[in-house]
Scaffold this motif. Structure first.
Motif, mmCIF file in Angstrom:
data_model
loop_
_atom_site.group_PDB
_atom_site.id
_atom_site.type_symbol
_atom_site.label_atom_id
_atom_site.label_comp_id
_atom_site.label_asym_id
_atom_site.label_seq_id
_atom_site.Cartn_x
_atom_site.Cartn_y
_atom_site.Cartn_z
ATOM 1 N N TYR A 209 0.833 -1.154 -0.089
ATOM 2 C CA TYR A 209 -0.061 0.134 0.023
ATOM 3 C C TYR A 209 0.951 1.225 0.097
ATOM 4 C CZ TYR A 209 -2.916 3.707 2.009
ATOM 5 O OH TYR A 209 -3.458 5.024 2.203
ATOM 6 N N LEU A 210 1.757 1.253 0.859
ATOM 7 C CA LEU A 210 2.759 2.411 0.829
ATOM 8 C C LEU A 210 3.554 2.559 -0.490
ATOM 9 C CD1 LEU A 210 4.549 1.759 4.511
ATOM 10 C CD2 LEU A 210 2.721 3.557 3.796
ATOM 11 N N ALA A 211 4.076 1.557 -0.988
ATOM 12 C CA ALA A 211 4.490 1.602 -2.338
ATOM 13 C C ALA A 211 3.510 2.360 -3.305
ATOM 14 C CB ALA A 211 5.207 0.461 -2.814
ATOM 15 N N VAL A 212 2.373 1.726 -3.421
ATOM 16 C CA VAL A 212 1.142 2.134 -4.585
ATOM 17 C C VAL A 212 1.084 3.759 -4.330
ATOM 18 C CG1 VAL A 212 -1.104 2.024 -5.017
ATOM 19 C CG2 VAL A 212 0.467 0.180 -4.859
ATOM 20 N N LYS A 213 1.122 4.069 -2.664
ATOM 21 C CA LYS A 213 0.838 5.553 -2.677
ATOM 22 C C LYS A 213 1.856 6.373 -2.745
ATOM 23 C CE LYS A 213 -3.680 4.917 -1.853
ATOM 24 N NZ LYS A 213 -4.658 5.514 -2.831
ATOM 25 N N ASN A 214 3.134 5.886 -2.912
ATOM 26 C CA ASN A 214 4.375 6.588 -2.843
ATOM 27 C C ASN A 214 4.691 7.260 -1.597
ATOM 28 O OD1 ASN A 214 6.826 7.442 -3.955
ATOM 29 N ND2 ASN A 214 5.969 9.119 -4.886
ATOM 30 N N ARG A 215 4.532 6.417 -0.294
ATOM 31 C CA ARG A 215 4.626 6.973 0.880
ATOM 32 C C ARG A 215 5.783 6.165 1.875
ATOM 33 N NH1 ARG A 215 -1.711 7.107 2.661
ATOM 34 N NH2 ARG A 215 -2.521 8.433 1.225
ATOM 35 N N SER A 216 6.493 6.943 2.702
ATOM 36 C CA SER A 216 7.342 6.341 3.880
ATOM 37 C C SER A 216 8.035 5.001 3.441
ATOM 38 C CB SER A 216 6.240 5.664 4.954
ATOM 39 O OG SER A 216 5.505 6.835 5.312
ATOM 40 N N PRO A 217 8.940 5.630 2.310
ATOM 41 C CA PRO A 217 10.036 4.368 2.058
ATOM 42 C C PRO A 217 10.713 3.956 3.160
ATOM 43 C CG PRO A 217 10.857 6.663 1.624
ATOM 44 C CD PRO A 217 9.481 6.881 1.945
ATOM 45 N N GLU A 218 11.072 4.748 4.316
ATOM 46 C CA GLU A 218 11.842 4.026 5.469
ATOM 47 C C GLU A 218 10.992 2.976 5.932
ATOM 48 O OE1 GLU A 218 8.946 7.106 7.037
ATOM 49 O OE2 GLU A 218 10.639 7.063 5.189
ATOM 50 N N ARG A 219 9.562 2.876 6.132
ATOM 51 C CA ARG A 219 8.862 1.864 6.525
ATOM 52 C C ARG A 219 8.671 0.585 5.483
ATOM 53 N NH1 ARG A 219 3.290 3.476 9.093
ATOM 54 N NH2 ARG A 219 3.018 5.060 7.502
ATOM 55 N N ILE A 220 8.817 1.095 4.147
ATOM 56 C CA ILE A 220 8.570 -0.038 3.261
ATOM 57 C C ILE A 220 9.888 -0.795 3.335
ATOM 58 C CG2 ILE A 220 8.527 -0.466 0.765
ATOM 59 C CD1 ILE A 220 7.110 2.040 0.322
ATOM 60 N N ALA A 221 11.243 -0.169 3.564
ATOM 61 C CA ALA A 221 12.443 -0.941 3.675
ATOM 62 C C ALA A 221 12.499 -1.709 4.677
ATOM 63 C CB ALA A 221 13.541 0.119 3.863
ATOM 64 N N LYS A 222 11.876 -1.097 5.886
ATOM 65 C CA LYS A 222 12.033 -1.961 7.033
ATOM 66 C C LYS A 222 11.065 -3.332 6.749
ATOM 67 C CE LYS A 222 11.024 -1.821 11.974
ATOM 68 N NZ LYS A 222 10.551 -0.856 13.184
ATOM 69 N N ALA A 223 9.912 -3.090 6.340
ATOM 70 C CA ALA A 223 9.254 -4.273 6.314
ATOM 71 C C ALA A 223 9.627 -5.289 5.317
ATOM 72 C CB ALA A 223 7.778 -3.848 5.741
ATOM 73 N N LEU A 224 10.275 -5.052 4.328
ATOM 74 C CA LEU A 224 10.860 -5.790 3.177
ATOM 75 C C LEU A 224 11.950 -6.526 3.962
ATOM 76 C CD1 LEU A 224 10.398 -3.929 0.029
ATOM 77 C CD2 LEU A 224 8.782 -5.558 0.923
ATOM 78 N N ASN A 225 12.727 -5.771 4.537
ATOM 79 C CA ASN A 225 13.719 -6.422 5.099
ATOM 80 C C ASN A 225 13.578 -7.495 6.204
ATOM 81 O OD1 ASN A 225 15.895 -5.173 3.794
ATOM 82 N ND2 ASN A 225 16.005 -3.185 5.076
ATOM 83 N N ALA A 226 12.564 -7.439 6.897
ATOM 84 C CA ALA A 226 12.100 -8.180 7.813
ATOM 85 C C ALA A 226 11.555 -9.471 7.117
ATOM 86 C CB ALA A 226 10.814 -7.577 8.561
ATOM 87 N N ILE A 227 10.803 -9.224 5.688
ATOM 88 C CA ILE A 227 10.261 -10.650 5.210
ATOM 89 C C ILE A 227 11.419 -11.252 4.438
ATOM 90 C CG2 ILE A 227 9.223 -11.100 3.131
ATOM 91 C CD1 ILE A 227 7.189 -8.876 3.681
ATOM 92 N N GLU A 228 12.579 -10.508 3.895
ATOM 93 C CA GLU A 228 13.735 -10.880 3.371
ATOM 94 C C GLU A 228 14.797 -10.414 3.984
ATOM 95 O OE1 GLU A 228 15.669 -11.358 -1.193
ATOM 96 O OE2 GLU A 228 13.331 -11.413 -0.829
ATOM 97 N N PRO A 229 15.657 -10.813 5.113
ATOM 98 C CA PRO A 229 16.598 -10.541 5.587
ATOM 99 C C PRO A 229 17.764 -9.899 4.950
ATOM 100 C CG PRO A 229 15.708 -12.080 7.010
ATOM 101 C CD PRO A 229 14.999 -12.296 5.714
ATOM 102 N N GLY A 230 18.236 -10.727 3.938
ATOM 103 C CA GLY A 230 19.156 -10.375 2.860
ATOM 104 C C GLY A 230 18.912 -9.404 1.899
ATOM 105 N N LEU A 231 17.758 -8.853 1.852
ATOM 106 C CA LEU A 231 17.510 -7.993 0.827
ATOM 107 C C LEU A 231 18.331 -6.688 0.886
ATOM 108 C CD1 LEU A 231 15.551 -7.324 -1.493
ATOM 109 C CD2 LEU A 231 14.070 -6.514 0.177
#
Length: 470
Positions: A209-231
């Motif tokens: 949702y944040l990516a579609v709305k172009n919001r809060s890249p820091e929260r996107i990065a944190k979530a994706l790193n939690a899903i895929e730690p080596g990302l």
């Protein structure tokens, strides 16, 4: 190049989510959502278990109780639309937290009222807050799990709602006779408010949702790193969702968005199937305890039969979920087809209480399983930009059935009609759901066979994924 100095890169959020392996981040999200829906189900279905006590305290007749049940479901209808719109506009996380806090407070308000009219107002407000929660929880979880597990995850979350409804019966039997029916709502409200603090500390926002709305890249990065730690995603990276078209996220939601292209047929069929199953489930949840008393069971037996049928429905939902992921709406249609003859037997056959109880458990398991199945598919057909709205409108339109069922039941019980004959009339509701689901499954197969790249895709099961186990 040193890692600290690497240039920003493009990251496909959808691809990261699709290729993820089981991880603690998503498991915690599912467990948290399960807990939220548990209290939602407890509070929503509690009114049917305390109804006999309300009837005695206020001298309410069947029509008045039907109106009380309808107040809550009418509020839930408005809440699903309102919170779905707010969730797509401001985010899933803040609206989920607001909904939970509001239904905790409104539950306490129900416990404090002193008249039937005030109770109806409080229940209406309570319904608004309850109706807004589930579509948001579905949207948040759908956007964090791979496509092939979406229906399964929504089903697991909805088992929290079902179990909450199951527990409402025994808790009422335990608390209401000695402490009054108000104590059960007070308990529910206080326990729900404690959950708000946990949500504030741990509930994430949807990265998709944040990516579609172009919001809060820091929260996107944190979530994706939690899903895929080596990302190694960073806030400076460029996050995109290529499977969402720019037009879907560029404009404010309009109801017509739910009827574009193949979504026209999909939306209408989802609504019809949902209306049918909601009529059945809310007739059972609203009038079950009272109707079973009328048939000949004791009050405790009636409450336990209603709760046991919810447990059976939860089991039916668990059995169904992986078939739904693989085969779609066609798998769900099996349950209402089975429920129809069982309901007819309950209403027309000369059977004893033991056989009646057995048929009740099986038929209500089929009805509850259908309802869980509808929850699992109501949001998966829509793109992220309108998913909460799509699910919210589906659950809200379903309230046409939820509102009409207790009202119709109240008026019918006020006449001289035999209570068992109501189950014959009830058989029409799974029939509506079955027809709509079969047509929905046919429409899904057509869209998979001839996809339109310009429209949001129907979720497909990759051949490799179809053979995986859960």
């Amino acid at each position: 190049m040193h890692e600290a100095a690497r240039s920003p890169v493009d990251i496909d959020v959808a691809e990261v989510i699709e290729r993820q392996r089981p991880n603690g981040f998503v498991i915690r999200l599912i467990l948290l959502s399960w807990t939220v829906t548990f209290f939602d189900g407890f509070d929503m279905l509690l009114i049917s278990f305390v109804a006999p006590y309300i009837r005695e305290e206020y001298g309410a007749d069947a029509v008045t109780l039907g109106q009380l049940f309808a107040c809550g479901t009418f509020g839930a209808m408005l809440g699903g639309i309102a919170f779905g719109w707010l969730g797509d506009r401001f985010g899933r996380r803040p609206m989920i937290i607001a909904s939970v806090a509001a239904f905790g407070l409104s539950s306490i308000a129900i416990a404090l009222v002193g008249s039937m009219s005030a109770l109806m107002v409080a229940r209406f407000v309570n319904g608004i807050t309850l109706g807004g929660l589930m579509p948001l929880a579905w949207a948040l979880n759908i956007e964090y799990v791979p496509t092939r597990f979406r229906a399964t995850v929504v089903t697991v979350i909805m088992l929290g709602y079902t179990l909450g409804g199951v527990i409402a019966g025994p808790v009422t039997v335990w608390m209401a006779p000695s402490m009054g029916w108000q104590s059960v709502f007070l308990f529910s409200g206080l326990a729900t408010l404690l959950l708000v603090a946990l949500l504030l500390a741990t509930l994430p926002e949807s990265a998709r949702y944040l990516a579609v709305k172009n919001r809060s890249p820091e929260r996107i990065a944190k979530a994706l790193n939690a899903i895929e730690p080596g990302l190694g995603a960073r806030a400076s990276d460029r996050f995109g969702v290529p499977d969402e078209t720019p037009a879907e996220s560029a404009h404010a939601f309009r109801l017509s968005d739910l009827f574009k292209g193949h979504l026209r047929q999909i939306t209408l069929l989802i609504w019809l199937a949902y209306i049918g199953t909601s009529m059945a489930i809310f007739f059972k949840s609203s009038w079950g305890p009272i109707l079973f008393e009328e048939v000949g069971f004791t009050r405790t037996q009636a409450a336990m039969i209603t709760s046991a049928s919810s447990v059976a429905g939860a089991v039916a939902g668990l059995v169904l979920m992986r078939f739904t992921d693989r085969f779609g709406p066609i798998a769900i249609a099996v349950y209402p087809v089975v429920a129809i003859p069982l309901l007819l037997l309950m209403g027309l056959a000369d059977i004893g209480l033991a056989a009646f109880a057995a048929l009740t458990l099986v038929s209500m398991a089929m009805i509850s399983g259908t309802h869980v199945g509808m929850h699992s598919i109501s949001g998966i057909f829509y793109p992220s930009a309108i998913r909460a709205n799509g699910a919210g409108w589906a659950t809200s339109i379903a309230k046409i059935g939820s509102i009409s069922a207790p009202l119709i039941g109240g008026y019918l019980l006020a006449t001289s009609i035999a209570p068992r004959l109501l189950f014959v009339l009830l058989a029409a509701t799974p029939a509506l759901s079955a027809v709509a689901l079969l047509l929905l499954g046919r429409q899904q197969r057509r869209m998979r066979a001839a996809p339109d790249a310009a429209l949001p895709p129907i979720p497909a099961i990759p051949p490799a994924a179809a053979g995986q186990s859960s």
